[in-house]
Design a protein around this motif. Structure first.
Motif, mmCIF file in Angstrom:
data_model
loop_
_atom_site.group_PDB
_atom_site.id
_atom_site.type_symbol
_atom_site.label_atom_id
_atom_site.label_comp_id
_atom_site.label_asym_id
_atom_site.label_seq_id
_atom_site.Cartn_x
_atom_site.Cartn_y
_atom_site.Cartn_z
ATOM 1 N N THR A 265 -59.664 -7.416 14.753
ATOM 2 C CA THR A 265 -60.797 -6.582 14.360
ATOM 3 C C THR A 265 -61.468 -7.140 13.120
ATOM 4 O O THR A 265 -62.694 -7.296 13.063
ATOM 5 C CB THR A 265 -60.322 -5.138 14.095
ATOM 6 N N SER A 266 -60.677 -7.488 12.117
ATOM 7 C CA SER A 266 -61.228 -8.062 10.882
ATOM 8 C C SER A 266 -61.895 -9.403 11.156
ATOM 9 O O SER A 266 -62.981 -9.685 10.648
ATOM 10 C CB SER A 266 -60.119 -8.230 9.837
ATOM 11 N N VAL A 267 -61.242 -10.242 11.950
ATOM 12 C CA VAL A 267 -61.791 -11.567 12.248
ATOM 13 C C VAL A 267 -63.104 -11.448 13.015
ATOM 14 O O VAL A 267 -64.089 -12.141 12.721
ATOM 15 C CB VAL A 267 -60.777 -12.411 13.038
ATOM 16 N N ALA A 268 -63.143 -10.547 14.018
ATOM 17 C CA ALA A 268 -64.364 -10.399 14.818
ATOM 18 C C ALA A 268 -65.525 -9.928 13.956
ATOM 19 O O ALA A 268 -66.650 -10.429 14.075
ATOM 20 C CB ALA A 268 -64.114 -9.423 15.968
ATOM 21 N N PHE A 269 -65.276 -8.951 13.073
ATOM 22 C CA PHE A 269 -66.327 -8.493 12.166
ATOM 23 C C PHE A 269 -66.752 -9.605 11.221
ATOM 24 O O PHE A 269 -67.953 -9.814 10.984
ATOM 25 C CB PHE A 269 -65.836 -7.299 11.352
ATOM 26 N N ALA A 270 -65.789 -10.325 10.667
ATOM 27 C CA ALA A 270 -66.104 -11.381 9.701
ATOM 28 C C ALA A 270 -66.921 -12.492 10.348
ATOM 29 O O ALA A 270 -67.903 -12.975 9.774
ATOM 30 C CB ALA A 270 -64.818 -11.945 9.108
ATOM 31 N N ILE A 271 -66.526 -12.908 11.544
ATOM 32 C CA ILE A 271 -67.281 -13.952 12.237
ATOM 33 C C ILE A 271 -68.675 -13.448 12.587
ATOM 34 O O ILE A 271 -69.662 -14.196 12.527
ATOM 35 C CB ILE A 271 -66.518 -14.412 13.490
ATOM 36 N N GLY A 272 -68.779 -12.162 12.922
ATOM 37 C CA GLY A 272 -70.101 -11.589 13.174
ATOM 38 C C GLY A 272 -70.995 -11.676 11.959
ATOM 39 O O GLY A 272 -72.178 -12.007 12.052
ATOM 40 N N VAL A 594 -69.111 -7.900 19.285
ATOM 41 C CA VAL A 594 -67.943 -7.571 18.464
ATOM 42 C C VAL A 594 -67.232 -6.337 19.000
ATOM 43 O O VAL A 594 -66.022 -6.347 19.251
ATOM 44 C CB VAL A 594 -68.368 -7.354 16.990
ATOM 45 N N ILE A 595 -67.980 -5.252 19.206
ATOM 46 C CA ILE A 595 -67.360 -3.985 19.591
ATOM 47 C C ILE A 595 -66.803 -4.061 21.007
ATOM 48 O O ILE A 595 -65.681 -3.622 21.277
ATOM 49 C CB ILE A 595 -68.377 -2.835 19.479
ATOM 50 N N GLY A 596 -67.574 -4.623 21.933
ATOM 51 C CA GLY A 596 -67.106 -4.708 23.309
ATOM 52 C C GLY A 596 -65.849 -5.546 23.441
ATOM 53 O O GLY A 596 -64.925 -5.200 24.190
ATOM 54 N N ASN A 597 -65.787 -6.637 22.697
ATOM 55 C CA ASN A 597 -64.623 -7.520 22.810
ATOM 56 C C ASN A 597 -63.391 -6.948 22.118
ATOM 57 O O ASN A 597 -62.264 -7.155 22.563
ATOM 58 C CB ASN A 597 -64.952 -8.904 22.245
ATOM 59 N N ILE A 598 -63.595 -6.228 21.023
ATOM 60 C CA ILE A 598 -62.442 -5.590 20.384
ATOM 61 C C ILE A 598 -61.855 -4.535 21.315
ATOM 62 O O ILE A 598 -60.633 -4.411 21.453
ATOM 63 C CB ILE A 598 -62.847 -4.975 19.030
ATOM 64 N N ALA A 649 -62.005 -12.299 22.120
ATOM 65 C CA ALA A 649 -62.668 -11.550 21.050
ATOM 66 C C ALA A 649 -63.984 -12.192 20.621
ATOM 67 O O ALA A 649 -64.819 -11.540 19.996
ATOM 68 C CB ALA A 649 -61.746 -11.427 19.838
ATOM 69 N N LEU A 650 -64.184 -13.453 20.947
ATOM 70 C CA LEU A 650 -65.399 -14.163 20.530
ATOM 71 C C LEU A 650 -66.343 -14.430 21.692
ATOM 72 O O LEU A 650 -67.347 -15.119 21.537
ATOM 73 C CB LEU A 650 -65.019 -15.491 19.862
ATOM 74 N N TRP A 724 -64.596 -20.769 31.834
ATOM 75 C CA TRP A 724 -63.667 -20.911 30.712
ATOM 76 C C TRP A 724 -62.588 -19.835 30.730
ATOM 77 O O TRP A 724 -61.454 -20.071 30.313
ATOM 78 C CB TRP A 724 -64.428 -20.897 29.382
ATOM 79 N N LYS A 725 -62.913 -18.656 31.258
ATOM 80 C CA LYS A 725 -61.903 -17.600 31.343
ATOM 81 C C LYS A 725 -60.856 -17.932 32.400
ATOM 82 O O LYS A 725 -59.656 -17.690 32.192
ATOM 83 C CB LYS A 725 -62.568 -16.258 31.660
ATOM 84 N N LEU A 726 -61.295 -18.476 33.528
ATOM 85 C CA LEU A 726 -60.346 -18.885 34.569
ATOM 86 C C LEU A 726 -59.417 -19.974 34.039
ATOM 87 O O LEU A 726 -58.204 -19.966 34.294
ATOM 88 C CB LEU A 726 -61.111 -19.374 35.802
ATOM 89 N N ILE A 727 -60.010 -20.915 33.293
ATOM 90 C CA ILE A 727 -59.194 -21.984 32.700
ATOM 91 C C ILE A 727 -58.203 -21.389 31.703
ATOM 92 O O ILE A 727 -57.032 -21.795 31.644
ATOM 93 C CB ILE A 727 -60.099 -23.039 32.028
#
Length: 797
Positions: A265-272, A594-598, A649-650, A724-727
Motif C-alpha cells: 500500500t505504501s509503495v503503490a502510493f509512493a510510486i503514484g 493504485v486503488i484497484g491494484n491494492i 500492484a503496478l 506479461w501476466k501469463l508469463i
C-alpha cells in the motif's frame, strides 16, 4: 501606473539583517512530506514487524537458517518501503519549492518577491486579489481591500479592511489591494500550526488504509489465542522435542500476518506520487490519489480550466450616448485603478493605454460576489464621474434592450463586459443607480487546446462534468458546447437556482440535471458542491481564482492550477504546476491504478491469512504436527503472493474505485482461504494415513496441494490476462517445480515427494479445489471491479 495608496518604503536592508540575526523570521518549515526520520520510523516500527521480528529471533535460537528466511524478507520489504517513500518525499519537496507562493515585500522602497521563510517581523507585505496571507499583521495600506476569513472563522462574507485593522494568517484577499505590516511570524502566527498540519503529506483519512487497518486489527486479536493454542498442541504432539514444537508454531503464525499488504500500500502510493510528480503534479495530501479514483463528478471553473488565463479584446461597441474617445480613455484609466488586474482587465489594459489627464480619485476592485469593478475618474477637463465595468446582466435591469445584444454575443462564446457611467458615488450602497451604458467590451477567451480531449475522457469514464462559472450562462454554454460537453446547449443562470438553505432538494435536482451554470457566486459554488455530495456523488472541483476557494475546500478533491491564486493552491489537495488541464485524466488514472491494484493484491494476502488460521485450528483440533515448517511458508508466500503482488500492484487498472473495500475483499478471501486450507489439510491427513512415508513426504504433499490452490487464486486475481501476466503466473509455477526437483533446493527447503500415490492425490485435490474456486468466484465476483473483462461480457449490468 499610478495608485491611490500612500507610499511606504518598508524596512531597510540593515533592519532586515538585524531581525534575521535576532531570529525574528517566518521560520515555519515547508512540509510537503514526512521527515526522513518519520518515514524510517513508520516503516520499521510497525505492529507486524514487531511480531515477525520476535518470531525471527525465536527461530534463530531453535532452528536452522532456512526456517528464518521470512525474517530477511521482512528486512528487504521494509527497506523497499523506506526507499520508495524517500523517493516520493524528494519528488514532493522539489515540487513544493516550485509551487510555493512568494510574497511581495517592500524593502527600502523596492518591491521584491521572497520565500515565506524570508519574511521578517515588521516587513511590509503587499497584497492583491488572490493572495494568501501567511503571517499575522496590521493593515498599513488599503484600496478596496476585502479579505475572506472563512477558512478561519467559518464566516463566508468577505471583511473590508482599513488601515489599522488586523489580518490573520490563513485568510486570503478576494478584492482590492494594499499592504500590511507583519506583527507575528513563524510559529507565533495564528494559523501556522494549522497550515503546517494541513500541508503535510499524509497517509490518514483514507477508506483504503482505514479498511486495511480494520483487517489488521482483527488479525492481531486473532494471533495471540491461536499462537497459544498452537504452541500447546505442538508441545503435546512433539512431547520432549520443544524446538520442533516452536518451529511448527512459528510456521503456523507467520502466514497469518499479511505484512506485505501494508508495504505494498505504501509503495503503490509512493510510486503514484513519483509518477505524478514527473507530470508536474503536486500531491499535497496523499489520500487525494485515492479520492480521485473515486470521483464520479468533476466541477470545472471555465476560466483558467477550460480556457487559458489570457483574453483578447475582440471588439469595442459604443452605445447610444457614449463617445468613443471618452470610452477608450475611461477604460485606460480603469486599468490603472487596479494594481493586480484580472485577465479581463489585463486585456483591456493591453488594448487601451492610459490617457493623459485622466486620474483615479477612488477605486473599487473587482469582486466575484458583486461582478463589477469601478472607479471615480477625473477627466482632462476636471469633471469627476463614477465609471463601472462589469457583467451587463448584473449592472442593467432585466428587459434592457442592451441585454439582447449581450446574449447574442454570449451565444458565440464571447465574453462581454459593460462600461457604464453614473452620477452615484462609488461608496454609495448601490453605485449602479442611474447607470448610463456607454459601451460593450467584447472579449475572446483562449480555449485550452487539450480541453476537448479531457472532457471526452471523462465522458468515456462515466464521470459527469459540470462547468460552473461566474460568466454569462450563454457564453459559458457556448464555450462548453464547442468542446463537446454533453447537454451544454441548456445552460442555467445560477440566479434562478433554488437556495441551499431553504430548498436543498430543489438545488440538488437542478445541479444534477444540468451541465453548465453561469453567474455563479463563490457561495453558490460551495452550495452546488454540497448539493452533489448530498446525493452521494464524490466530487472533484478545479479552479484557479479566489472565487473557487470555498468550493475547492469543501469538495472531496480540490484541484488547483499552478498559475492560480495563492489561496487556491493553499486549499487544494492537488496542484497542476504546469497548468495543463490534460494532466487531470492522468491523475485520475493513477488513482484508479493504485486503488484497484491494492484491492486486487489484498485478496492474495488475506486468502493466505484465512488458510493459515484454518490450518492452525485444524492442527489444534486434530492434535497433529503442523503441516509446514517456516521455510515452506516462505516458498509458498514468495511464489504465490510476495513476488507476483509487487508486479500486480503496478499494473494498469482503469476501474473507478467504489466504497466497500473490506466487504468486497472478504467476500472472496474468506471462501477462497477456506477452500485452500481445507484442501491442504485434507491432502496432509491422507498422506499421513500412508504409513510408508515420513513427515517430510507428508509435508511435501501438503505443500504441493496448497501451492496448486494458491497458484489458482493468483491466476484468478491476475485476470483479465495480458501476456506479461501469463508469463508471471507461469514463472511462479516453474519456480515451484525447480524447488521440488532440484536436489540442493529439495535439501535446503526439506521438500521431497515419495512415490506416486500421495503426490497424485495431492495434485488432484488441488485441481478439484481450483475448480471449486472458479465456481465460488463466478458466483461472488461477477461484475465487480476485480474483473473488468467479465463485466464487459455482461453489458446489461
Amino acid at each position: 501606473m499610478t495608485s491611490t495608496l500612500p507610499t511606504l518604503t518598508g524596512l531597510t536592508d540593515a533592519e532586515v539583517a538585524q531581525r534575521v540575526a535576532a531570529g525574528q523570521v517566518n521560520d515555519v518549515p515547508l512540509r510537503s512530506s514526512r521527515s526522513t526520520a518519520e518515514i524510517v520510523r513508520a516503516n520499521v516500527f510497525t505492529r507486524f514487524n514487531a511480531i515477525i521480528g520476535t518470531l525471527f529471533v525465536v527461530i534463530l535460537a531453535v532452528g536452522p537458517i532456512q526456517d528464518g528466511l521470512f525474517g530477511f524478507i521482512i528486512v528487504a520489504n521494509t527497506g523497499i518501503g523506506i526507499v520508495q517513500e524517500l523517493r516520493a518525499k524528494k519528488t514532493l519537496d522539489n515540487l513544493a519549492v516550485i509551487g510555493e507562493a512568494k510574497p511581495r515585500v517592500r524593502r527600502g522602497g523596492r518591491t521584491v518577491a521572497v520565500s515565506n521563510s524570508e519574511v521578517v517581523l515588521g516587513d511590509l507585505v503587499e497584497l492583491g486579489s488572490g493572495d494568501k496571507i501567511t503571517v499575522d499583521g496590521e493593515v498599513a495600506e488599503a484600496e478596496g481591500l476585502e479579505i475572506d476569513e472563512s477558512l478561519l472563522t467559518g464566516e463566508a462574507d468577505p471583511v473590508v479592511k482599513k488601515p489599522g485593522n488586523p489580518v490573520l494568517s490563513g485568510s486570503f484577499v478576494v478584492a482590492g489591494g494594499g499592504a500590511f505590516t507583519t506583527t507575528k511570524v513563524g510559529h507565533e502566527a495564528y494559523a501556522a500550526q494549522l497550515a503546517e498540519e494541513a500541508s503535510r503529506f499524509t497517509l490518514v483519512q483514507s477508506e483504503l488504509r482505514s479498511g486495511i487497518d480494520t483487517i489488521l486489527r482483527f488479525i492481531t486479536y486473532l494471533l495471540i489465542p491461536t499462537a497459544i493454542g498452537l504452541i500447546l498442541s505442538q508441545l503435546y504432539v512433539s512431547r520432549s522435542d520443544v524446538k520442533e514444537a516452536i518451529r511448527r508454531m512459528v510456521a503456523g503464525i507467520v502466514p497469518m500476518v499479511p505484512e506485505g499488504l501494508v508495504l505494498l500500500t505504501s509503495v503503490a502510493f509512493a510510486i503514484g506520487v513519483v509518477r505524478l510528480g514527473r507530470r508536474q503534479c503536486l500531491v499535497q495530501e496523499l489520500p487525494a490519489i485515492e479520492g480521485l479514483a473515486r470521483v464520479d463528478t468533476v466541477c470545472l471553473d471555465k476560466t483558467g480550466t477550460l480556457t487559458e488565463g489570457g483574453m483578447d479584446v475582440e471588439e469595442l461597441r459604443t452605445l447610444a450616448g457614449g463617445g468613443r474617445q471618452d470610452v477608450e480613455h475611461a477604460l485606460g484609466a480603469l486599468g490603472t485603478a487596479d494594481s493586480r488586474p484580472n485577465a479581463s482587465l489585463q486585456a483591456i489594459i493591453d488594448a487601451y493605454p492610459r490617457a493623459e489627464g485622466w486620474t483615479v480619485v477612488e477605486a473599487a476592485a473587482f469582486s466575484s460576489a458583486r461582478k463589477w469593478s469601478g472607479a471615480e475618474l477625473r477627466n482632462g477637463s476636471g469633471t469627476v464621474a463614477t465609471w463601472l465595468l462589469g457583467a451587463p446582466d448584473v449592472l442593467l435591469p432585466s428587459g434592457s434592450p442592451t441585454l439582447t445584444e449581450v446574449d447574442e454575443l454570449g451565444a458565440q462564446g464571447l465574453r462581454v463586459l459593460l462600461l457604464g457611467r453614473t452620477p452615484t458615488p462609488l461608496d454609495a450602497p448601490d453605485p449602479a443607480v442611474g447607470l448610463v451604458p456607454q459601451a460593450l467590451v467584447v472579449l475572446r477567451q483562449r480555449v485550452r487546446p487539450d480541453a476537448a480531449d479531457t472532457l471526452r475522457y471523462f465522458e468515456r469514464q462515466n464521470v459527469s462534468a459540470k462547468v460552473i462559472s461566474g460568466d454569462n450562462a450563454l457564453s459559458v454554454g457556448a464555450v462548453a458546447a464547442s468542446l463537446g460537453l454533453p447537454h451544454a446547449q441548456d445552460p442555467m443562470d445560477a440566479r434562478q437556482l433554488p437556495r441551499a438553505a431553504t430548498e436543498p432538494e430543489g438545488l440538488a435536482d437542478a445541479v444534477e440535471g444540468h451541465s453548465v451554470f453561469g453567474r455563479v457566486t463563490p457561495q453558490q459554488k460551495r452550495d452546488m458542491v454540497g448539493a452533489l455530495q448530498s446525493r452521494g456523488h464524490h466530487v472533484a472541483m478545479t479552479g484557479d481564482g479566489v472565487n473557487d476557494v470555498l468550493a475547492l475546500k469543501d469538495a472531496d478533491i480540490g484541484v488547483a492550477m499552478g498559475s492560480g491564486s495563492e489561496a487556491t493552491r493553499a486549499v487544494a489537495q492537488i496542484v497542476l504546476l504546469d497548468n495543463r488541464f490534460s494532466t487531470l485524466p492522468l491523475v485520475v488514472a493513477e488513482g484508479r491504478r493504485v486503488i484497484g491494484n491494492i484491492e486486487r493484491v489484498a485478496n492474495l494476502f488475506l486468502v493466505k491469512t484465512v488458510y493459515a488460521v484454518l490450518l492452525a485450528l485444524a492442527t489444534i483440533i486434530f492434535q497433529v504436527p503442523y503441516p509446514f515448517l517456516p521455510r515452506h511458508s516462505t516458498v509458498l508466500s514468495g511464489l504465490t503472493i510476495g513476488i507476483p503482488a509487487f508486479f500486480l500492484a503496478l499494473a494498469p487498472n482503469n476501474e473507478r474505485a467504489r466504497p466497500g473495500f473490506v466487504r468486497r475483499v472478504l467476500r472472496f478471501a474468506i471462501p477462497a482461504g477456506v477452500i485452500a486450507g481445507t484442501a491442504a489439510f485434507t491432502s496432509y491427513m491422507l498422506a499421513r494415513a500412508n504409513h510408508a512415508t515420513g513427515q517430510v513426504a507428508d509435508t511435501s504433499t501438503a505443500t504441493l496441494t496448497l501451492f496448486v490452490v494458491a497458484l489458482w487464486v493468483l491466476a484468478i486475481i491476475a485476470r483479465p490476462y495480458a501476456l506479461w501476466k501469463l508469463i508471471l503466473v507461469a514463472m511462479m509455477g516453474l519456480g515451484f517445480v525447480l524447488v521440488m526437483t532440484v536436489p540442493w533446493a529439495q535439501n535446503f527447503f526439506q521438500l521431497h515427494l515419495e512415490g506416486w500415490r500421495d503426490p497424485l492425490t495431492g495434485a488432484l485435490i488441488g485441481v478439484v479445489s481450483g475448480v471449486l474456486l472458479e465456481i465460488v468466484w463466478r458466483y461472488i465476483n461477477i461484475g465487480l471491479p476485480l474483473l473488468p473483462s467479465v463485466k464487459a461480457r455482461r453489458p446489461q449490468e
